[in-house]
Design an enzyme around this catalytic site. Structure first.
Site, PDB file in Angstrom:
ATOM      1  N   LYS A   1       1.975   5.783  -2.286  1.00 12.08           N
ATOM      2  CA  LYS A   1       1.071   6.807  -2.813  1.00 12.08           C
ATOM      3  C   LYS A   1       1.857   8.038  -3.240  1.00 12.08           C
ATOM      4  O   LYS A   1       1.669   8.560  -4.346  1.00 12.08           O
ATOM      5  CB  LYS A   1       0.036   7.158  -1.740  1.00 12.08           C
TER       6      LYS A   1
ATOM      7  N   ARG B   1      -3.151  12.665   3.568  1.00  8.35           N
ATOM      8  CA  ARG B   1      -3.348  11.242   3.248  1.00  8.35           C
ATOM      9  C   ARG B   1      -2.147  10.417   3.678  1.00  8.35           C
ATOM     10  O   ARG B   1      -1.005  10.760   3.389  1.00  8.35           O
ATOM     11  CB  ARG B   1      -3.525  11.069   1.732  1.00  8.35           C
TER      12      ARG B   1
ATOM     13  N   GLY C   1      -7.224   0.584   3.725  1.00  5.79           N
ATOM     14  CA  GLY C   1      -8.168   0.888   4.800  1.00  5.79           C
ATOM     15  C   GLY C   1      -7.561   0.869   6.192  1.00  5.79           C
ATOM     16  O   GLY C   1      -8.270   0.982   7.174  1.00  5.79           O
TER      17      GLY C   1
ATOM     18  N   MET D   1      -4.984   2.850   7.435  1.00 12.49           N
ATOM     19  CA  MET D   1      -4.564   4.115   8.025  1.00 12.49           C
ATOM     20  C   MET D   1      -5.490   5.234   7.585  1.00 12.49           C
ATOM     21  O   MET D   1      -6.530   4.998   7.016  1.00 12.49           O
ATOM     22  CB  MET D   1      -3.105   4.358   7.694  1.00 12.49           C
TER      23      MET D   1
ATOM     24  N   ARG E   1      -1.422   2.986  -8.691  1.00 13.52           N
ATOM     25  CA  ARG E   1      -0.426   2.017  -8.214  1.00 13.52           C
ATOM     26  C   ARG E   1      -0.580   0.763  -9.054  1.00 13.52           C
ATOM     27  O   ARG E   1      -1.612   0.562  -9.707  1.00 13.52           O
ATOM     28  CB  ARG E   1      -0.617   1.703  -6.744  1.00 13.52           C
TER      29      ARG E   1
ATOM     30  N   HIS F   1      -4.432 -20.680  15.757  1.00 13.68           N
ATOM     31  CA  HIS F   1      -4.329 -22.134  15.898  1.00 13.68           C
ATOM     32  C   HIS F   1      -5.006 -22.832  14.712  1.00 13.68           C
ATOM     33  O   HIS F   1      -4.432 -23.689  14.059  1.00 13.68           O
ATOM     34  CB  HIS F   1      -4.982 -22.563  17.217  1.00 13.68           C
TER      35      HIS F   1
ATOM     36  N   GLU G   1      19.364 -36.495   7.694  1.00  9.94           N
ATOM     37  CA  GLU G   1      18.202 -36.046   8.461  1.00  9.94           C
ATOM     38  C   GLU G   1      18.479 -36.041   9.962  1.00  9.94           C
ATOM     39  O   GLU G   1      17.677 -35.538  10.743  1.00  9.94           O
ATOM     40  CB  GLU G   1      16.974 -36.906   8.156  1.00  9.94           C
TER      41      GLU G   1
ATOM     42  N   SER H   1      20.330 -37.129   0.279  1.00  2.01           N
ATOM     43  CA  SER H   1      19.026 -36.509   0.146  1.00  2.01           C
ATOM     44  C   SER H   1      18.643 -35.959   1.511  1.00  2.01           C
ATOM     45  O   SER H   1      18.610 -36.698   2.498  1.00  2.01           O
ATOM     46  CB  SER H   1      18.000 -37.534  -0.334  1.00  2.01           C
TER      47      SER H   1
ATOM     48  N   GLY I   1      16.499 -35.012   4.344  1.00  2.00           N
ATOM     49  CA  GLY I   1      15.155 -35.243   4.880  1.00  2.00           C
ATOM     50  C   GLY I   1      14.859 -34.100   5.821  1.00  2.00           C
ATOM     51  O   GLY I   1      15.099 -34.162   7.016  1.00  2.00           O
ATOM     52  N   THR I   2      14.331 -33.010   5.244  1.00  2.00           N
ATOM     53  CA  THR I   2      14.237 -31.783   6.050  1.00  2.00           C
ATOM     54  C   THR I   2      13.136 -31.853   7.094  1.00  2.00           C
ATOM     55  O   THR I   2      13.128 -31.051   8.022  1.00  2.00           O
ATOM     56  CB  THR I   2      14.044 -30.553   5.145  1.00  2.00           C
TER      57      THR I   2
ATOM     58  N   ASP J   1      12.601 -34.493   9.227  1.00  2.00           N
ATOM     59  CA  ASP J   1      13.284 -34.990  10.414  1.00  2.00           C
ATOM     60  C   ASP J   1      14.404 -34.056  10.844  1.00  2.00           C
ATOM     61  O   ASP J   1      14.638 -33.872  12.036  1.00  2.00           O
ATOM     62  CB  ASP J   1      13.854 -36.397  10.156  1.00  2.00           C
TER      63      ASP J   1
ATOM     64  N   CYS K   1      14.173 -34.190   0.030  1.00  2.00           N
ATOM     65  CA  CYS K   1      12.932 -34.937  -0.140  1.00  2.00           C
ATOM     66  C   CYS K   1      11.936 -34.667   0.969  1.00  2.00           C
ATOM     67  O   CYS K   1      10.935 -35.330   1.083  1.00  2.00           O
ATOM     68  CB  CYS K   1      13.220 -36.431  -0.250  1.00  2.00           C
TER      69      CYS K   1
ATOM     70  N   TYR L   1      18.556 -31.245  -7.041  1.00  2.00           N
ATOM     71  CA  TYR L   1      17.116 -31.381  -7.264  1.00  2.00           C
ATOM     72  C   TYR L   1      16.342 -31.213  -5.965  1.00  2.00           C
ATOM     73  O   TYR L   1      16.896 -31.307  -4.874  1.00  2.00           O
ATOM     74  CB  TYR L   1      16.786 -32.735  -7.893  1.00  2.00           C
TER      75      TYR L   1
HETATM   76  P1  ADP Z   1      -6.943   5.347   0.700  1.00  2.00           P
HETATM   77  O1  ADP Z   1      -5.487   5.063   0.774  1.00  2.00           O
HETATM   78  O2  ADP Z   1      -7.733   4.731   1.803  1.00  2.00           O
HETATM   79  O3  ADP Z   1      -7.497   5.146  -0.666  1.00  2.00           O
HETATM   80  P2  ADP Z   1      -6.742   8.132   0.065  1.00  2.00           P
HETATM   81  O4  ADP Z   1      -5.689   8.937   0.692  1.00  2.00           O
HETATM   82  O5  ADP Z   1      -6.479   7.672  -1.316  1.00  2.00           O
HETATM   83  O6  ADP Z   1      -7.075   6.915   1.029  1.00  2.00           O
HETATM   84  O7  ADP Z   1      -8.043   9.017   0.118  1.00  2.00           O
HETATM   85  C1  ADP Z   1      -9.359   8.591   0.360  1.00  2.00           C
HETATM   86  C2  ADP Z   1     -10.284   9.132  -0.702  1.00  2.00           C
HETATM   87  O8  ADP Z   1     -10.227  10.537  -0.782  1.00  2.00           O
HETATM   88  C3  ADP Z   1      -9.951   8.597  -2.069  1.00  2.00           C
HETATM   89  O9  ADP Z   1     -11.138   8.315  -2.761  1.00  2.00           O
HETATM   90  C4  ADP Z   1      -9.239   9.750  -2.701  1.00  2.00           C
HETATM   91  O10 ADP Z   1      -9.364   9.720  -4.094  1.00  2.00           O
HETATM   92  C5  ADP Z   1      -9.934  10.964  -2.092  1.00  2.00           C
HETATM   93  N1  ADP Z   1      -9.033  12.103  -2.055  1.00  2.00           N
HETATM   94  C6  ADP Z   1      -7.825  12.137  -1.469  1.00  2.00           C
HETATM   95  N2  ADP Z   1      -7.243  13.327  -1.664  1.00  2.00           N
HETATM   96  C7  ADP Z   1      -8.086  14.082  -2.393  1.00  2.00           C
HETATM   97  C8  ADP Z   1      -8.040  15.405  -2.930  1.00  2.00           C
HETATM   98  N3  ADP Z   1      -6.980  16.190  -2.758  1.00  2.00           N
HETATM   99  N4  ADP Z   1      -9.103  15.832  -3.620  1.00  2.00           N
HETATM  100  C9  ADP Z   1     -10.168  15.032  -3.786  1.00  2.00           C
HETATM  101  N5  ADP Z   1     -10.297  13.793  -3.319  1.00  2.00           N
HETATM  102  C10 ADP Z   1      -9.259  13.300  -2.620  1.00  2.00           C
HETATM  103 MG    MG Z   2      12.896 -39.284   8.201  1.00  2.00          MG
HETATM  104 MG    MG Z   3      -6.763   5.777  -2.264  1.00  2.00          MG
END
Ligand code: ADP
Ligand code: MG
Ligand code: MG
Length: 902
Positions: free
Chosen positions: A29, A98, A107, A109, A343, A459, A767, A786, A788-789, A791, A854, A874
């Site tokens: 970011k 942020r 989501g 952190m 990004r 599992h 193998e 060849s 035989g990974t 075995d 193989c 190969y």
């Molecule tokens: P995430 O990585 O979960 O997207 P962000 O750090 O991007 O978290 O922020 C969460 C929300 O808050 C996003 O919708 C972002 O655009 C908004 N946001 C973050 N910083 C600002 C800011 N300085 N002004 C307005 N909105 C912000």
């Molecule tokens: Mg074998």
């Molecule tokens: Mg964001």
């Protein structure tokens, strides 16, 4: 005397000081905010605290020396630039705090908005916004809510509950109906919640808010869900997160403000165009939180044409700059557009191919780069049949796509029931909270497996992938009640016997039977869709990138195929020969009787008669395969499994004999068979009389196979075809074994081939670990190796695959003893080292020694890269994996800088 100066390590970077290549230090970011700033895009000013600061904090439990001062200095210069002070009572500067790690962890952190608001500055904020009390109190209540939840671990539901109460009292569901007084009341309620849970008042000092928020972001790196996510995605645990401090801009200032997300192309299909959602009069997370209905991004053109046009312009710039699909977060504050994040966007497998193809067309990237941007796992995904979801079907739950595929079937809750219904010919989906080794039979019987707990390494997930079975794990919205034979999801009850459909790629779960459609990509590979003519962006992109991969790769790709039909199919998929043709199936069916005669023969005559009867049958099998592989090499492995596998099971025979004796029938033959089975019983068949050992112990067996192979090749030559047999001896551990087999084989081949022009190579599997370690000696008697990974892994680790995968691999994965099953992806350090040693020493002893692999690893993306690095000639894999191996072999060349590693 000069005072000693201590230069602080730099922990804080202004946005203007960073760039997109500093992701390690600034997180994704932060690096991209810096990049956009330097491109001249309107990014609210701010600064980034580095991942190194986070690492230092996490290691010592306190902020590193110098950090506080650097934050102070950067904050001051931000305040100067903005002409406001953080939390100033008259005209407050507010900031967001942020998180942002090197790899996006959606989501996982924390982010806190509106830092700097308190009982005084909320009044100043309102005044600055033209006496907009509603806006100011809305911002303040958001701060207390986010700060409480993320910094002080106040349960988020309590805030939501208080918000709902106020809405209910007003008789509304829409937060926009709440006025300034309501929100002021909400702030009071929130403060009480905060006090109750933390034992202190909500902090009024802006700088204290900032410091606590920064610390909370550092600590969020080690939050349980973040740890789990990293383990799942194999993100290293010690990277840490950066922290971005960003001047707040406000999308909640009124109807001429708002916030949105946008993609520069459709991340689902890759189609060109603008995609996204916009929400007027809203802040931050409201768009994704689904609290109000968003509008499609193109509506913004109507609402605010100026901002819309400006946004489109920036999106085009970003795409051109990043040369890829970008996703974007933006906010409009009273008609002024701000860019808050960008990004390189995540995308589906189909979109990855389509976009790579488009970018080549647009001249933004070259074909090597396009090849680099897709991968074999994506291609494999595209080769599974898919659910046809155009109408009515909506997922009722979403878990983890643990093993790909699309499966529909009757719900069962126990292994036993799964086995029962499958025996009646029904497709079943085994639903469990989680599976354990006792469920193995049910998992084998089921078409798909659905669990409500556990991740990609549970599992269920590990075993399903090993079996190639569709699996969705960890669908935690599902409440499984095994004793009651039902599960509840989204308020609906699903009983045993009901039908569900699960998508092992997306992790989605549907009620009822969703129709399945075949993969277009497979149709293309099979030749029923012509890439040059079909109007299908995906097929055209796949064609183009595959063609390039074929042009680039050095590794040849062969297939494992035992029948003419498999061989033909694999050839259409691009196989350049057969790397493993198993001969054991040629001893099944009605031929079992001949095998019994062979085993029971009392003398050489009896044995020879049985072998003589088998010879023409084997020859016919080989003719069929050589015909399909006309002109291409075919490696035939001499019979490998222990012979008693071809006899009936001991218990069954014993019962038959007893019953027949009781009836006074003639049981001489059955008794002989029973005696043979008893005699041949092995405690540890994997390490017993099999492979080359069998050939050395049963006279004439290998000779018969060699003769059948040579005769089939000569027969094909007479038809004007070119057969290129390569005879492969399994399980060799010592050169003497191979020499013995070889001497006899050469004699037979010379006799059969005559002057037909047919050439037959003789080589061995590597193998057994001893073979790898004595490869220099073995190469004297082998024209090819060849690996035989399967075995080699089994014997290298001492793991009996059939036992360990189901029994305890999940635990090993959980403990991190290995990150992926060594049967799925080659263990480079151990088993891979054996491959390396054998390759080097084999080639040293015999230059030009042909080297291939193989085992199932031949179709595993990461393993293909390893085999490329080692310099094999190969890989060979199942027909379905051939395109994956072709693609990855091309990528291996591109990723090692395009150089040919040999
Ligand atoms: P995430 O990585 O979960 O997207 P962000 O750090 O991007 O978290 O922020 C969460 C929300 O808050 C996003 O919708 C972002 O655009 C908004 N946001 C973050 N910083 C600002 C800011 N300085 N002004 C307005 N909105 C912000
Ligand atoms: Mg074998
Ligand atoms: Mg964001």
């Amino acid at each position: 005397m000069a005072a000693q100066e201590t230069v602080d390590h730099k922990y804080v970077y202004d946005f203007s000081e960073g760039n997109k290549d500093l992701k390690d230090l600034l997180g994704g970011k932060g690096a991209n905010l810096a990049e956009m700033t330097n491109l001249g895009l309107p990014v609210p000013p701010g600064f980034t605290i580095t991942t190194e600061a986070c690492q230092a904090y996490l290691a010592t439990g306190r902020e590193p020396d110098g950090l506080a001062g650097q934050i102070e200095a950067h904050l001051e210069s931000l305040e100067r630039a903005m002409g406001k002070r953080l939390g100033d009572p008259q005209d407050p500067l507010l900031v967001s705090v942020r998180s942002g790690a090197k790899f996006s962890m959606p989501g996982m952190m924390e982010t806190v908005l509106n830092v700097g608001l308190n009982d005084q500055s909320v009044v100043g904020l309102s005044a600055q916004a033209g006496q907009n009390d509603r806006f100011a109190w809305d911002s303040y209540r958001r701060l207390i809510q986010m700060f409480g939840k993320t910094v002080c671990e106040v349960p988020g539901e309590e805030f939501e509950h208080a918000l709902d109460e106020i809405k209910n009292a007003k008789g509304t569901h829409n937060d926009l109906d709440l006025d300034a007084d309501d929100l002021r009341g909400l702030v009071d309620a929130y403060k009480k919640i905060f006090l109750k849970h933390t034992g202190r008042e909500f902090p009024q000092q802006p700088r204290e808010q900032l410091d606590l928020a920064i610390r909370a972001v550092f600590e969020s790196w080690n939050a349980e869900r973040a740890v789990l996510y990293r383990r799942q995605e194999r993100i290293p645990a010690d990277l840490g997160t950066a922290v971005n401090v960003v001047t707040m801009v406000f999308g909640n200032l009124g109807p001429d403000s708002g916030t949105g997300v946008a993609f520069t192309r459709d991340p689902a299909s890759g189609a060109q165009g603008i995609y996204g959602d916009y929400l007027a009069n809203a802040q931050g997370e409201d768009v994704v939180a689904g609290i109000r209905n968003t509008v499609p991004l193109n509506e913004l053109e109507r609402l605010d044409k100026k901002s819309y046009d400006e946004l489109l312009g920036y999106m085009a710039r970003l795409e051109e700059h990043y040369r890829d699909l970008c996703d974007i977060e933006f906010t409009i504050e009273r008609g002024k557009l701000w860019m808050l994040q960008t990004r390189v966007g995540k995308r589906t497998a189909a979109a990855a191919f389509v976009i790579a193809g488009q970018l080549v067309d647009e001249g933004l990237i070259g074909l090597d780069e396009a090849l680099h941007r897709v991968n074999g796992a994506q291609l494999a995904q595209l080769m599974f049949p898919r659910f046809q979801l155009d109408h009515e079907f909506e997922a009722v739950a979403k878990g983890i796509g643990a093993s790909p595929g699309a499966a529909s079937g009757t719900v069962v809750f126990t292994s036993a029931r799964a086995v029962e219904l499958a025996a009646e010919g029904k497709s079943v989906i085994l639903v469990r909270r989680e599976t354990n080794p006792d469920d193995l039979n049910g998992m084998i019987a089921a078409k798909g497996i659905l669990t409500s707990r556990g991740g990609k390494t549970s599992h269920a997930a590990v075993v399903a992938r090993g079996m190639g079975k569709t699996c969705v794990s960890g669908a935690d919205e599902i409440e499984v009640n095994v004793p009651a034979k039902r599960f509840v999801v989204a308020g609906q009850t699903v009983n045993e016997g009901d039908v569900v459909s699960i998508d092992g790629t997306t992790g989605k779960v549907y009620l009822g039977e969703v129709p399945v459609m075949p993969s277009e990509v497979v149709q293309y590979f099979e030749g029923s869709l012509d890439a040059e003519h079909v109007d299908n962006a995906l097929v055209r992109a796949v064609h183009r990138i595959m063609t390039h991969a074929d042009g680039r790769r050095r590794l040849a790709v062969r297939t494992n195929a035992d029948t003419g039909a498999d061989a033909a199919r694999a050839r259409r998929f691009g196989a350049e020969g057969i790397g493993l043709c198993r001969t054991e199936h040629m001893f099944l069916g009605e031929r079992r009787e001949l095998v019994e005669r062979l085993i029971l023969a009392r003398d050489a005559d009896g044995r020879e008669a049985a072998l003589e009867a088998l010879l023409p049958l084997q020859r016919a099998d080989f003719v069929e395969i050589f015909r399909e592989m006309d002109g291409l090499p075919v490696t035939v492995r001499l019979i490998d499994p222990p012979l008693h596998e071809f006899l009936p099971p001991l218990e069954q025979l014993a019962v038959n004999v007893a019953v027949a004796q009781e009836r006074g029938e003639d049981v001489a033959k059955e008794e002989a068979l029973l005696a043979a089975v008893r005699r041949m019983h092995e405690e540890n068949p994997m390490l017993g009389l099999r492979g080359v050992r069998l050939g050395l112990v049963i006279p004439g067996l290998f000779a018969m196979q060699v003769r059948a192979i040579a005769e089939a090749a000569v027969a094909c030559a007479r038809e004007g075809r070119v057969a290129k047999p390569e005879i492969m001896v399994p399980l060799v551990g010592a050169v003497q074994e191979l020499e013995t087999v070889r001497a006899e084989a050469e004699r037979i081949i010379a006799e059969v081939v005559g002057d037909s022009g047919v050439e037959v190579l003789i080589g061995t599997m590597i193998e057994v670990p001893r073979a790898a370690l004595t490869a220099g000696q073995i190469a004297e008697a082998a024209e090819f190796f060849s690996f035989g990974t399967n075995d080699l892994t089994q014997m290298g680790w001492g793991f009996s695959r059939d036992d360990v995968e189901g029994a305890f691999f999940w635990r090993y994965l959980e403990l991190g003893i290995f990150g992926i099953s060594p049967f799925e992806s080659i263990d480079r350090d151990g088993v891979g080292r054996l491959v390396r040693i054998a390759s080097e020493e084999g080639r040293a002893a015999r230059p030009g020694l042909k080297l291939g692999v193989c085992g199932e690893h031949g179709g595993d993306p990461d393993s293909v890269h390893f085999f490329h690095e080692v310099g094999l000639d190969y890989v060979s894999c199942s027909p379905f994996r051939v395109p994956v191996a072709r693609l990855e072999a091309g990528r291996a060349v591109v990723e090692t800088g395009g150089s040919d590693s040999r």
